[in-house]
Write a protein that holds these residues in place. Sequence first.
Motif, mmCIF file in Angstrom:
data_model
loop_
_atom_site.group_PDB
_atom_site.id
_atom_site.type_symbol
_atom_site.label_atom_id
_atom_site.label_comp_id
_atom_site.label_asym_id
_atom_site.label_seq_id
_atom_site.Cartn_x
_atom_site.Cartn_y
_atom_site.Cartn_z
ATOM 1 N N TYR A 10 33.855 34.181 40.649
ATOM 2 C CA TYR A 10 33.946 32.758 40.312
ATOM 3 C C TYR A 10 32.571 32.116 40.482
ATOM 4 O O TYR A 10 31.720 32.642 41.214
ATOM 5 C CB TYR A 10 34.997 32.073 41.184
ATOM 6 N N ALA A 16 36.550 37.623 43.331
ATOM 7 C CA ALA A 16 38.006 37.749 43.368
ATOM 8 C C ALA A 16 38.420 39.182 43.061
ATOM 9 O O ALA A 16 39.321 39.734 43.676
ATOM 10 C CB ALA A 16 38.638 36.785 42.377
ATOM 11 N N SER A 36 47.642 37.767 50.354
ATOM 12 C CA SER A 36 47.185 36.542 49.697
ATOM 13 C C SER A 36 45.673 36.571 49.483
ATOM 14 O O SER A 36 44.927 37.005 50.358
ATOM 15 C CB SER A 36 47.555 35.347 50.588
ATOM 16 N N GLY A 37 45.261 36.142 48.303
ATOM 17 C CA GLY A 37 43.822 36.048 48.016
ATOM 18 C C GLY A 37 43.188 37.347 47.553
ATOM 19 O O GLY A 37 41.968 37.434 47.396
ATOM 20 N N CYS A 38 44.001 38.384 47.309
ATOM 21 C CA CYS A 38 43.408 39.679 46.947
ATOM 22 C C CYS A 38 43.144 39.795 45.439
ATOM 23 O O CYS A 38 42.660 40.822 44.972
ATOM 24 C CB CYS A 38 44.298 40.826 47.417
ATOM 25 N N GLY A 39 43.441 38.748 44.686
ATOM 26 C CA GLY A 39 43.057 38.758 43.274
ATOM 27 C C GLY A 39 44.175 39.015 42.280
ATOM 28 O O GLY A 39 43.925 39.304 41.107
ATOM 29 N N LYS A 40 45.416 38.862 42.672
ATOM 30 C CA LYS A 40 46.542 39.153 41.773
ATOM 31 C C LYS A 40 46.633 38.134 40.638
ATOM 32 O O LYS A 40 46.725 38.500 39.467
ATOM 33 C CB LYS A 40 47.867 39.172 42.565
ATOM 34 N N THR A 41 46.614 36.837 41.007
ATOM 35 C CA THR A 41 46.698 35.802 39.974
ATOM 36 C C THR A 41 45.487 35.890 39.041
ATOM 37 O O THR A 41 45.625 35.808 37.814
ATOM 38 C CB THR A 41 46.777 34.401 40.626
ATOM 39 N N THR A 42 44.323 36.091 39.624
ATOM 40 C CA THR A 42 43.120 36.232 38.807
ATOM 41 C C THR A 42 43.286 37.371 37.799
ATOM 42 O O THR A 42 42.942 37.230 36.623
ATOM 43 C CB THR A 42 41.900 36.508 39.726
ATOM 44 N N GLN A 82 52.740 30.903 38.584
ATOM 45 C CA GLN A 82 53.073 30.703 39.986
ATOM 46 C C GLN A 82 53.493 29.222 40.108
ATOM 47 O O GLN A 82 52.863 28.366 39.505
ATOM 48 C CB GLN A 82 51.821 30.990 40.843
ATOM 49 N N HIS A 193 54.760 38.883 46.566
ATOM 50 C CA HIS A 193 54.349 39.193 47.936
ATOM 51 C C HIS A 193 55.365 40.096 48.600
ATOM 52 O O HIS A 193 55.145 40.612 49.679
ATOM 53 C CB HIS A 193 54.337 37.898 48.775
HETATM 54 N N1 LIG Z 1 38.806 28.792 40.447
HETATM 55 C C1 LIG Z 1 38.389 29.448 41.533
HETATM 56 N N2 LIG Z 1 37.161 29.257 42.052
HETATM 57 C C2 LIG Z 1 36.737 29.943 43.127
HETATM 58 N N3 LIG Z 1 37.450 30.867 43.771
HETATM 59 C C3 LIG Z 1 38.689 31.103 43.316
HETATM 60 C C4 LIG Z 1 39.236 30.417 42.189
HETATM 61 N N4 LIG Z 1 40.489 30.871 41.957
HETATM 62 C C5 LIG Z 1 40.712 31.797 42.923
HETATM 63 N N5 LIG Z 1 39.638 31.937 43.728
HETATM 64 C C6 LIG Z 1 39.504 32.859 44.855
HETATM 65 O O1 LIG Z 1 39.607 34.184 44.367
HETATM 66 C C7 LIG Z 1 40.313 35.001 45.294
HETATM 67 C C8 LIG Z 1 41.522 35.602 44.588
HETATM 68 O O2 LIG Z 1 42.424 34.549 44.234
HETATM 69 P P1 LIG Z 1 43.814 34.809 43.525
HETATM 70 O O3 LIG Z 1 44.404 33.492 43.218
HETATM 71 O O4 LIG Z 1 43.614 35.752 42.400
HETATM 72 O O5 LIG Z 1 44.594 35.539 44.699
HETATM 73 P P2 LIG Z 1 46.132 35.979 44.770
HETATM 74 O O6 LIG Z 1 46.121 37.439 45.089
HETATM 75 O O7 LIG Z 1 46.856 35.538 43.580
HETATM 76 O O8 LIG Z 1 46.617 35.187 46.067
HETATM 77 P P3 LIG Z 1 48.079 34.556 46.386
HETATM 78 O O9 LIG Z 1 48.911 35.716 46.784
HETATM 79 O O10 LIG Z 1 47.806 33.652 47.544
HETATM 80 O O11 LIG Z 1 48.556 33.833 45.176
HETATM 81 C C9 LIG Z 1 40.670 34.109 46.465
HETATM 82 O O12 LIG Z 1 39.692 34.288 47.452
HETATM 83 C C10 LIG Z 1 40.592 32.711 45.881
HETATM 84 O O13 LIG Z 1 40.229 31.767 46.862
#
Ligand SMILES: Nc1ncnc2c1ncn2[C@@H]1O[C@H](COP(=O)(O)OP(=O)(O)OP(=O)(O)O)[C@@H](O)[C@H]1O
Length: 365
Positions: A10, A16, A36-42, A82, A193
């Motif tokens: 990012y 991410a 959480s935060g491991c990059g799944k949504t990304t 989500q 999760h």
């Molecule tokens: N727009 C953004 N700008 C900066 N960092 C971001 C952005 N979106 C996500 N991140 C960061 O990227 C990392 C991965 O985020 P992501 O949303 O993909 O995690 P996730 O696995 O879906 O988490 P969760 O289970 O909490 O939904 C996290 O550290 C998050 O803070």
Amino acid sequence: MVFDSVAKHYPDGTVAVEALNLTLPAGELTVLVGPSGCGKTTTLRMINRLETLTSGCIRIGDQDVMESDATQLRRHIGYVMQHSGLFPHHTIADNIATVPRLLKWPKTRITARVEELVELVGLDASLMKRYPHQLSGGQQQRVGLARALAADPPILLMDEPFAAVDPIVRTHLQDELLRLQARMGKTIVLVTHDIDEAMKLGDRIAIFQQGGYIAQFDTPGRLLAAPADDFVVDFIGADRELRRLALQYLEADEIDPGVHVAGSMTVTEARTRLQQAGSSGVVVLDGERRPIGWLDWERLRQADGASRIERLELTLWRHQLHERTNLRSALNALISAPGDVMPVVDDEGRYLGVISQVQLTRRLS
Ligand SMILES: Nc1ncnc2c1ncn2[C@@H]1O[C@H](COP(=O)(O)OP(=O)(O)OP(=O)(O)O)[C@@H](O)[C@H]1O
Ligand SMILES: [Mg+2]
């Protein structure tokens, strides 16, 4: 769908996803699970180009997503966000019709499709005129699913679709998704999760670690039987052996004919029967061969010899075991079963035989 050295950094410097390599089979349901935060949504959002890849490439078939037209791409990919992500100022019907509208379908076709989807996901048609905030969490999730399915896309991305609902509704929605998928055969990528949800829904499961690293990518059975490392073991949890049982089923030849009597028999007849069989108790069947209770020797001994079995006080079972039951449910039922055996029934509830604790233990070892 192939992820080839995919990275996403990012603008603020957050990494991410570092180097994701993954091949998801078409027509299967793949679950992405991890902390959480491991990059799944990304990862999901890179598939439909809501996020731009920093490097590497994602291919769907032989199409590189970064080289395809973004609008075109999203028409072929349904996305359940989500936290449902419905448009708050649009009615439920309009929310569901979003993509067909973009595709400029004729009005009558849109109306027909919305009606069809409402039924498909089990919503009440009376909700169509409402706005999202006037629906329960579970209803909103269904609308999100209906909206994602509207143009019948071959690919479906689902980001924690059932996280906001209570366990009973969640189980229900999971069952419906499985039922729909059996019919649709779409390529589904689902984030959760919940490892139980992953095991239940996934043809394959990718366990993510921070930075979008894959700790293991395997079928539920393989994950449980051969976890790759301690991270996977921790993630699956201590009751791994019990989870494995949920993926195995009773075999027809494990069902024993058992000792059973008809409820219309007299106590005297039943005593003879039990003595011959050397059994401490017996399954009692009604006239349609449905198990109605368990009768043990002690009660039989005390009863009047001329009375009919069905008149006696029988011990009832807390569970019913179906012939296609998994071993976890079988074990669960057996723990509280009188006489350490449980009757097994067919689709009509008719007696097929019994499974005993001894047999199940033998199977497990
Ligand atoms: N727009 C953004 N700008 C900066 N960092 C971001 C952005 N979106 C996500 N991140 C960061 O990227 C990392 C991965 O985020 P992501 O949303 O993909 O995690 P996730 O696995 O879906 O988490 P969760 O289970 O909490 O939904 C996290 O550290 C998050 O803070
Ligand atoms: Mg997320």
